[in-house]
Scaffold this active site. Structure first.
Site, PDB file in Angstrom:
ATOM      1  N   ASP A  13       0.824  -1.224   0.000  1.00  0.00           N
ATOM      2  CA  ASP A  13       0.000   0.000   0.000  1.00  0.00           C
ATOM      3  C   ASP A  13       0.851   1.264   0.000  1.00  0.00           C
ATOM      4  O   ASP A  13       0.446   2.290   0.550  1.00  0.00           O
ATOM      5  CB  ASP A  13      -0.946   0.022   1.212  1.00  0.00           C
ATOM      6  CG  ASP A  13      -1.751  -1.253   1.343  1.00  0.00           C
ATOM      7  OD1 ASP A  13      -2.342  -1.669   0.337  1.00  0.00           O
ATOM      8  OD2 ASP A  13      -1.770  -1.838   2.443  1.00  0.00           O
ATOM      9  N   LYS A  16       2.102   2.240  -5.065  1.00  0.00           N
ATOM     10  CA  LYS A  16       2.783   1.724  -6.258  1.00  0.00           C
ATOM     11  C   LYS A  16       2.013   2.025  -7.536  1.00  0.00           C
ATOM     12  O   LYS A  16       2.607   2.170  -8.595  1.00  0.00           O
ATOM     13  CB  LYS A  16       2.986   0.205  -6.126  1.00  0.00           C
ATOM     14  CG  LYS A  16       4.020  -0.193  -5.089  1.00  0.00           C
ATOM     15  CD  LYS A  16       4.322  -1.682  -5.123  1.00  0.00           C
ATOM     16  CE  LYS A  16       3.184  -2.512  -4.600  1.00  0.00           C
ATOM     17  NZ  LYS A  16       2.931  -2.320  -3.161  1.00  0.00           N
ATOM     18  N   GLY A  40      -3.989  -4.873  -4.847  1.00  0.00           N
ATOM     19  CA  GLY A  40      -4.500  -4.057  -5.943  1.00  0.00           C
ATOM     20  C   GLY A  40      -3.949  -2.659  -5.926  1.00  0.00           C
ATOM     21  O   GLY A  40      -3.346  -2.217  -4.952  1.00  0.00           O
ATOM     22  N   HIS A  41      -4.127  -1.969  -7.034  1.00  0.00           N
ATOM     23  CA  HIS A  41      -3.784  -0.564  -7.072  1.00  0.00           C
ATOM     24  C   HIS A  41      -4.707   0.163  -8.027  1.00  0.00           C
ATOM     25  O   HIS A  41      -5.353  -0.438  -8.883  1.00  0.00           O
ATOM     26  CB  HIS A  41      -2.313  -0.346  -7.439  1.00  0.00           C
ATOM     27  CG  HIS A  41      -1.863  -1.082  -8.656  1.00  0.00           C
ATOM     28  ND1 HIS A  41      -1.056  -2.195  -8.583  1.00  0.00           N
ATOM     29  CD2 HIS A  41      -2.097  -0.870  -9.958  1.00  0.00           C
ATOM     30  CE1 HIS A  41      -0.823  -2.638  -9.805  1.00  0.00           C
ATOM     31  NE2 HIS A  41      -1.439  -1.851 -10.651  1.00  0.00           N
ATOM     32  N   GLN A 223       2.253  -6.286  -2.960  1.00  0.00           N
ATOM     33  CA  GLN A 223       2.507  -6.192  -1.516  1.00  0.00           C
ATOM     34  C   GLN A 223       3.800  -5.404  -1.226  1.00  0.00           C
ATOM     35  O   GLN A 223       4.134  -4.486  -1.947  1.00  0.00           O
ATOM     36  CB  GLN A 223       2.533  -7.591  -0.880  1.00  0.00           C
ATOM     37  CG  GLN A 223       1.195  -8.279  -0.857  1.00  0.00           C
ATOM     38  CD  GLN A 223       1.055  -9.347  -1.920  1.00  0.00           C
ATOM     39  OE1 GLN A 223       2.015  -9.812  -2.511  1.00  0.00           O
ATOM     40  NE2 GLN A 223      -0.154  -9.761  -2.184  1.00  0.00           N
TER      41      GLN A 223
END
Length: 429
Positions: A13, A16, A40-41, A223
């Site tokens: 988190d 990225k 996720g991003h 991650q």
């Protein structure tokens, strides 16, 4: 030409998404090399928001080749759903633009259910997984009973894989009080996964050809380093190696093909789920950081725990991950604070330490040793050059560089992709 590995240097988190998007515009090939759809991003391009969890960031940009490497575990159902969602937003995805390693292990319903059964049975000792079956699938990969994508081509192989898979999983399910699963159920599930086969590719060879052609390649991790199965805060970690070295094994290229590593680093620290967090602030500071930084998980929506910057942890990530440069994100979240604290050492049972102890019990007893520095009142939000930053903000960044042992190549000052101070282009260092 260059190959850049992007890793998170904390507990994930770190922001990225924006940095990877900025880099993917300059790369020609983008590779996911570990993890699954548990991380996720969010990307915002021309006012359109894309939430990705499994697909490489390159899929949203025309003319890019995206690859899901063999180090990833792939849920066919989640993959097809995400592809449909991207197509609904006008993104073109085809086997010409997206390739999946033919030896990637598949996440099935038994993996998701086992993940959830274990977490429910663990109670207060639960690790805090996303319940998406990532861990059990990695276990089956190592146990040599996983179904891999290319296996869908061979029904005889599939039957043997299913028998071996269920001999393991049904025994566990009975132990948890759940009903056994039939071979026919798994066979039907795999039949529904057959559309994924059109993306199957010997991606190791495709990457070698791209490298030989002089194409810029971006290796995208999920991650963060402190969630690494070996180097993280075990057992509160993910089920794969998240450090940069995993990019080689997880995509089928040699270590010499990885030119440099960029560590995405948040200007403070956050963590989702359970596990030690030495600099966590269970007070108004933690709440302020969470609110300003919109600290909620992209995939799970879970609220993130927040705290001061931990230089000890990031320095350890720099060393174990071979990080060459940092991309420092969310500096603007610290605007307006009179003073800032940075953890420069740990106190463990009266012993001063410059690393995180490996023992789980000792990790839980770590007390941060802080250094307090002056904050800044002016805004850094949207700054695109060093000259636009308050002097105290520049001092903060320089001190972070000194403490962790890596220079900042990129500095993000807002979620907008162009609000970035570029010190060095990672592809051309």
């Amino acid at each position: 030409m260059g190959s850049v590995v992007v890793v998170g240097s904390q507990w994930g988190d770190e922001g990225k998404g924006k940095i990877v998007d900025w880099l993917s515009e300059r790369a020609e090939v983008i590779v996911r090399y570990q993890g699954g759809h548990n991380a996720g991003h969010t990307l915002v391009i021309d006012g359109v928001t894309y939430k990705l969890s499994l697909l490489p960031s390159g899929v949203v940009r025309p003319g890019k080749l995206s690859i899901i490497g063999n180090g990833v575990v792939l849920d066919p159902r989640a993959f097809l759903t995400e592809v449909d969602a991207m197509r609904a937003k006008g993104v073109e995805i085809s086997p010409a633009t997206l390739k999946i390693a033919e030896n990637v292990p598949l996440i099935l319903s038994v993996h998701r259910e086992l993940d959830q059964l274990r977490e429910a049975a663990s109670g207060a000792a639960a690790i805090g997984t996303t319940g998406r079956g990532i861990g059990p699938t990695y276990e089956d990969k190592v146990g040599r009973r996983a179904v891999r994508l290319a296996d869908l081509n061979d029904r005889e192989t599939i039957d043997g894989r299913i028998d071996r898979l269920l001999a393991h999983h049904n025994a566990l399910r009975v132990g948890f009080g759940a009903e056994p699963v039939s071979a026919e159920t798994i066979r039907e599930e795999l039949e529904a996964a057959r559309p994924v086969l059109e993306y199957a590719d010997p991606t190791w060879r495709t990457l070698r050809e791209a490298r030989n052609a002089g194409r810029n390649i971006l290796f995208e991790g999920a991650q963060g380093a402190m969630l690494d199965i070996d180097h993280g805060t075990f057992p509160f970690v993910t089920s794969s190696n998240t450090v940069a070295g995993s990019a080689a094994a997880g995509s089928g290229v040699g270590p010499s093909s990885l030119d440099r590593t960029l560590g995405i680093t948040k200007a403070y620290t956050t963590r989702v789920g359970n596990g030690p967090f030495p600099t966590e602030q269970k007070n108004e500071i933690g709440q302020l950081l969470g609110e300003r930084g919109a600290e909620f998980g992209t995939v799970t929506g879970r609220k993130r725990r927040c705290g001061w910057f931990d230089a000890v942890m990031v320095r350890q990530a720099v060393q174990t991950g071979g990080i060459d440069r940092l991309a420092l994100t969310k500096l603007d979240v610290l605007d307006g604070l009179d003073e800032l604290k940075i953890c420069v050492a740990y106190d463990v049972d009266g012993e001063r330490m410059d690393r995180l102890p490996v023992e789980t019990a000792r990790q839980s007893r770590v007390q941060p040793v802080y250094e307090t520095i002056k904050g800044w009142s002016a805004s850094t939000r949207g700054a695109r050059s060093w000259g636009e930053l308050p002097a105290e903000a520049v001092k903060y960044v320089r001190h972070v560089e000194e403490l962790v042992g890596a220079p900042v190549a990129m500095l993000s000052t807002s979620p907008e992709r162009d609000d970035t101070i570029l010190v060095e282009d990672p592809f051309h260092i």
